[in-house]
Design a protein around this motif. Sequence first.
Motif, PDB file in Angstrom:
ATOM      1  N   ALA A   1      -2.998   2.187  11.424  1.00  0.00           N
ATOM      2  CA  ALA A   1      -4.320   1.191  10.817  1.00  0.00           C
ATOM      3  C   ALA A   1      -3.892   0.226   9.699  1.00  0.00           C
ATOM      4  CB  ALA A   1      -5.322   2.077  10.811  1.00  0.00           C
ATOM      5  N   GLY A   2      -2.494   0.297   9.167  1.00  0.00           N
ATOM      6  CA  GLY A   2      -2.397  -0.366   8.122  1.00  0.00           C
ATOM      7  C   GLY A   2      -2.564   0.017   6.780  1.00  0.00           C
ATOM      8  N   GLY A   3      -3.329   1.331   6.764  1.00  0.00           N
ATOM      9  CA  GLY A   3      -3.849   1.826   5.310  1.00  0.00           C
ATOM     10  C   GLY A   3      -2.801   2.992   4.879  1.00  0.00           C
ATOM     11  N   GLY A   4      -1.612   2.932   5.466  1.00  0.00           N
ATOM     12  CA  GLY A   4      -0.883   4.032   4.776  1.00  0.00           C
ATOM     13  C   GLY A   4       0.215   3.480   3.850  1.00  0.00           C
ATOM     14  N   PHE A   5       1.177   3.728   3.983  1.00  0.00           N
ATOM     15  CA  PHE A   5       2.659   3.500   2.972  1.00  0.00           C
ATOM     16  C   PHE A   5       2.329   2.318   2.391  1.00  0.00           C
ATOM     17  CE2 PHE A   5       3.925   6.735   5.943  1.00  0.00           C
ATOM     18  CZ  PHE A   5       3.994   7.873   5.262  1.00  0.00           C
ATOM     19  N   GLY A   6       2.725   1.215   3.218  1.00  0.00           N
ATOM     20  CA  GLY A   6       2.715  -0.113   2.858  1.00  0.00           C
ATOM     21  C   GLY A   6       1.628  -0.890   2.019  1.00  0.00           C
ATOM     22  N   LEU A   7       0.556  -0.607   2.348  1.00  0.00           N
ATOM     23  CA  LEU A   7      -0.627  -1.451   1.651  1.00  0.00           C
ATOM     24  C   LEU A   7      -0.781  -0.943   0.150  1.00  0.00           C
ATOM     25  CD1 LEU A   7      -2.925  -3.201   1.887  1.00  0.00           C
ATOM     26  CD2 LEU A   7      -4.505  -1.346   2.380  1.00  0.00           C
ATOM     27  N   GLY A   8      -0.670   0.514  -0.196  1.00  0.00           N
ATOM     28  CA  GLY A   8      -0.774   0.967  -1.250  1.00  0.00           C
ATOM     29  C   GLY A   8       0.097   0.722  -2.085  1.00  0.00           C
TER      30      GLY A   8
ATOM     31  N   THR B   1      -0.958   7.823   0.989  1.00  0.00           N
ATOM     32  CA  THR B   1      -1.216   7.081   0.045  1.00  0.00           C
ATOM     33  C   THR B   1      -0.862   7.413  -1.595  1.00  0.00           C
ATOM     34  OG1 THR B   1      -2.980   6.180   1.102  1.00  0.00           O
ATOM     35  CG2 THR B   1      -2.929   5.612  -1.140  1.00  0.00           C
ATOM     36  N   GLY B   2      -1.288   8.590  -1.726  1.00  0.00           N
ATOM     37  CA  GLY B   2      -0.914   9.132  -3.156  1.00  0.00           C
ATOM     38  C   GLY B   2       0.637   9.505  -3.348  1.00  0.00           C
ATOM     39  N   LEU B   3       1.203  10.336  -2.204  1.00  0.00           N
ATOM     40  CA  LEU B   3       2.843  10.799  -2.538  1.00  0.00           C
ATOM     41  C   LEU B   3       3.613   9.797  -2.707  1.00  0.00           C
ATOM     42  CD1 LEU B   3       4.429  13.020  -2.710  1.00  0.00           C
ATOM     43  CD2 LEU B   3       4.603  13.324  -0.226  1.00  0.00           C
ATOM     44  N   PRO B   4       3.493   8.594  -1.649  1.00  0.00           N
ATOM     45  CA  PRO B   4       4.363   7.260  -1.886  1.00  0.00           C
ATOM     46  C   PRO B   4       4.111   6.827  -3.227  1.00  0.00           C
ATOM     47  CG  PRO B   4       3.416   7.163   0.407  1.00  0.00           C
ATOM     48  CD  PRO B   4       2.694   8.383  -0.555  1.00  0.00           C
ATOM     49  N   LEU B   5       3.080   6.687  -3.723  1.00  0.00           N
ATOM     50  CA  LEU B   5       2.909   6.327  -5.106  1.00  0.00           C
ATOM     51  C   LEU B   5       3.520   6.998  -6.145  1.00  0.00           C
ATOM     52  CD1 LEU B   5      -0.873   5.254  -5.005  1.00  0.00           C
ATOM     53  CD2 LEU B   5       1.371   3.688  -4.629  1.00  0.00           C
ATOM     54  N   VAL B   6       3.503   8.310  -6.112  1.00  0.00           N
ATOM     55  CA  VAL B   6       4.336   9.097  -7.192  1.00  0.00           C
ATOM     56  C   VAL B   6       5.677   8.719  -6.928  1.00  0.00           C
ATOM     57  CG1 VAL B   6       4.610  11.547  -7.633  1.00  0.00           C
ATOM     58  CG2 VAL B   6       2.384  10.950  -6.924  1.00  0.00           C
ATOM     59  N   ILE B   7       6.219   9.009  -5.693  1.00  0.00           N
ATOM     60  CA  ILE B   7       7.644   8.713  -5.586  1.00  0.00           C
ATOM     61  C   ILE B   7       8.202   7.420  -5.967  1.00  0.00           C
ATOM     62  CG2 ILE B   7       9.398   8.613  -3.898  1.00  0.00           C
ATOM     63  CD1 ILE B   7       7.819  10.534  -2.066  1.00  0.00           C
ATOM     64  N   ALA B   8       7.383   6.463  -6.056  1.00  0.00           N
ATOM     65  CA  ALA B   8       7.586   4.946  -6.268  1.00  0.00           C
ATOM     66  C   ALA B   8       7.425   4.754  -7.870  1.00  0.00           C
ATOM     67  CB  ALA B   8       6.980   3.702  -5.245  1.00  0.00           C
ATOM     68  N   THR B   9       6.792   5.531  -8.430  1.00  0.00           N
ATOM     69  CA  THR B   9       6.420   5.326  -9.756  1.00  0.00           C
ATOM     70  C   THR B   9       7.617   5.116 -10.714  1.00  0.00           C
ATOM     71  OG1 THR B   9       4.212   6.361  -9.699  1.00  0.00           O
ATOM     72  CG2 THR B   9       5.373   6.235 -11.912  1.00  0.00           C
TER      73      THR B   9
ATOM     74  N   ILE C   1      -0.087  15.774 -10.288  1.00  0.00           N
ATOM     75  CA  ILE C   1      -1.094  16.519 -10.245  1.00  0.00           C
ATOM     76  C   ILE C   1      -2.685  15.894 -10.014  1.00  0.00           C
ATOM     77  CG2 ILE C   1      -2.352  18.265 -11.943  1.00  0.00           C
ATOM     78  CD1 ILE C   1       0.236  18.650 -13.287  1.00  0.00           C
ATOM     79  N   GLY C   2      -2.528  14.705 -10.449  1.00  0.00           N
ATOM     80  CA  GLY C   2      -3.930  13.928 -10.560  1.00  0.00           C
ATOM     81  C   GLY C   2      -4.245  13.015  -9.282  1.00  0.00           C
ATOM     82  N   THR C   3      -2.966  12.799  -8.422  1.00  0.00           N
ATOM     83  CA  THR C   3      -3.663  12.027  -7.341  1.00  0.00           C
ATOM     84  C   THR C   3      -4.366  12.757  -6.077  1.00  0.00           C
ATOM     85  OG1 THR C   3      -1.089  12.223  -6.605  1.00  0.00           O
ATOM     86  CG2 THR C   3      -1.962  10.192  -7.509  1.00  0.00           C
ATOM     87  N   PRO C   4      -3.917  14.108  -6.017  1.00  0.00           N
ATOM     88  CA  PRO C   4      -4.925  14.821  -5.062  1.00  0.00           C
ATOM     89  C   PRO C   4      -6.376  14.773  -5.467  1.00  0.00           C
ATOM     90  CG  PRO C   4      -2.830  16.010  -5.702  1.00  0.00           C
ATOM     91  CD  PRO C   4      -2.927  14.960  -6.514  1.00  0.00           C
ATOM     92  N   ALA C   5      -6.421  14.728  -6.717  1.00  0.00           N
ATOM     93  CA  ALA C   5      -8.143  14.722  -7.036  1.00  0.00           C
ATOM     94  C   ALA C   5      -8.757  13.339  -6.656  1.00  0.00           C
ATOM     95  CB  ALA C   5      -8.280  14.976  -8.528  1.00  0.00           C
ATOM     96  N   LEU C   6      -7.915  12.422  -6.644  1.00  0.00           N
ATOM     97  CA  LEU C   6      -8.330  11.044  -6.166  1.00  0.00           C
ATOM     98  C   LEU C   6      -8.725  10.932  -4.554  1.00  0.00           C
ATOM     99  CD1 LEU C   6      -5.929   8.571  -8.269  1.00  0.00           C
ATOM    100  CD2 LEU C   6      -8.106   9.560  -8.895  1.00  0.00           C
ATOM    101  N   SER C   7      -7.823  11.801  -3.868  1.00  0.00           N
ATOM    102  CA  SER C   7      -8.245  11.711  -2.448  1.00  0.00           C
ATOM    103  C   SER C   7      -9.311  12.549  -2.235  1.00  0.00           C
ATOM    104  CB  SER C   7      -6.689  12.121  -1.899  1.00  0.00           C
ATOM    105  OG  SER C   7      -5.673  11.450  -2.100  1.00  0.00           O
TER     106      SER C   7
ATOM    107  N   LEU D   1       4.684  11.197 -16.668  1.00  0.00           N
ATOM    108  CA  LEU D   1       4.022  10.318 -16.019  1.00  0.00           C
ATOM    109  C   LEU D   1       4.005  10.507 -14.306  1.00  0.00           C
ATOM    110  CD1 LEU D   1       2.762   7.461 -15.201  1.00  0.00           C
ATOM    111  CD2 LEU D   1       4.632   6.446 -15.215  1.00  0.00           C
ATOM    112  N   VAL D   2       5.178  10.981 -13.874  1.00  0.00           N
ATOM    113  CA  VAL D   2       5.204  11.472 -12.491  1.00  0.00           C
ATOM    114  C   VAL D   2       4.316  12.736 -12.335  1.00  0.00           C
ATOM    115  CG1 VAL D   2       6.944  12.214 -10.821  1.00  0.00           C
ATOM    116  CG2 VAL D   2       7.497  10.423 -12.046  1.00  0.00           C
ATOM    117  N   LEU D   3       4.562  13.804 -13.181  1.00  0.00           N
ATOM    118  CA  LEU D   3       3.913  15.070 -13.143  1.00  0.00           C
ATOM    119  C   LEU D   3       2.523  14.798 -13.184  1.00  0.00           C
ATOM    120  CD1 LEU D   3       4.557  17.907 -12.698  1.00  0.00           C
ATOM    121  CD2 LEU D   3       4.661  18.235 -15.174  1.00  0.00           C
TER     122      LEU D   3
END
Length: 218
Positions: free
Chosen positions: A15-22, A102-110, A133-139, A127-129
Amino acid sequence: MIALLVRDLRLAVRAGGGFGLGLAFFLIVVVLVPFGVGPETGLLARIAPGILWLGALLACLLSLDRIFALDWEDGSLDLIATSPLPMEGVVSIKALAHWLTTGLPLVIATPLFGLLMSLPQAGYGPLVLSLLIGTPALSVIGTFGAALTVGLKRGGLLLSLLVLPLYVPTLIFGAETARRGAEGLDTATPMLMLAGISFGVTALLPFASAAVLRVNLR
């Protein structure tokens, strides 16, 4: 549950809402900030933790309206609601799928984006840690907002207005953890607060989201 997770992962990517868009949005934010505040390395290093956390938060926000919308449109949500699967488990799987795409690719790319923001070397680990820890709360919080607005026309704007205030505590403690790490200070207190928020919303909000979905499906 595993089959539902795999299905949601495939839908998110197709649907285009995965890795690339974020990631693309995160990159745009990081690239545009130096144009707005100037290319001074010292200034960028000071604001890098907050900007990177804010960029990750907004990138997570982009795909929230897709969490239940696709299932609502094709009727799959009604079938899932009448299946033997507990609705709380379904909501948790939806949140996990959103974080994985969404969250995990952002953590890896940070770390790469931190280079563009002249982030001090000491700040990369905290920052990565903190994002891990925090991005699961966002989801999870976003899944609750998506459950509230499912079925509404043009619910994306309302979803953003509902979710953004709930994101503020996570943003505050996440950015504070990254800032303290970049300055070589102790990060234990904000890190524990951030972990408490993540564990708290993960334990409680799936039940609230499931209750809201049951009301919307009546």
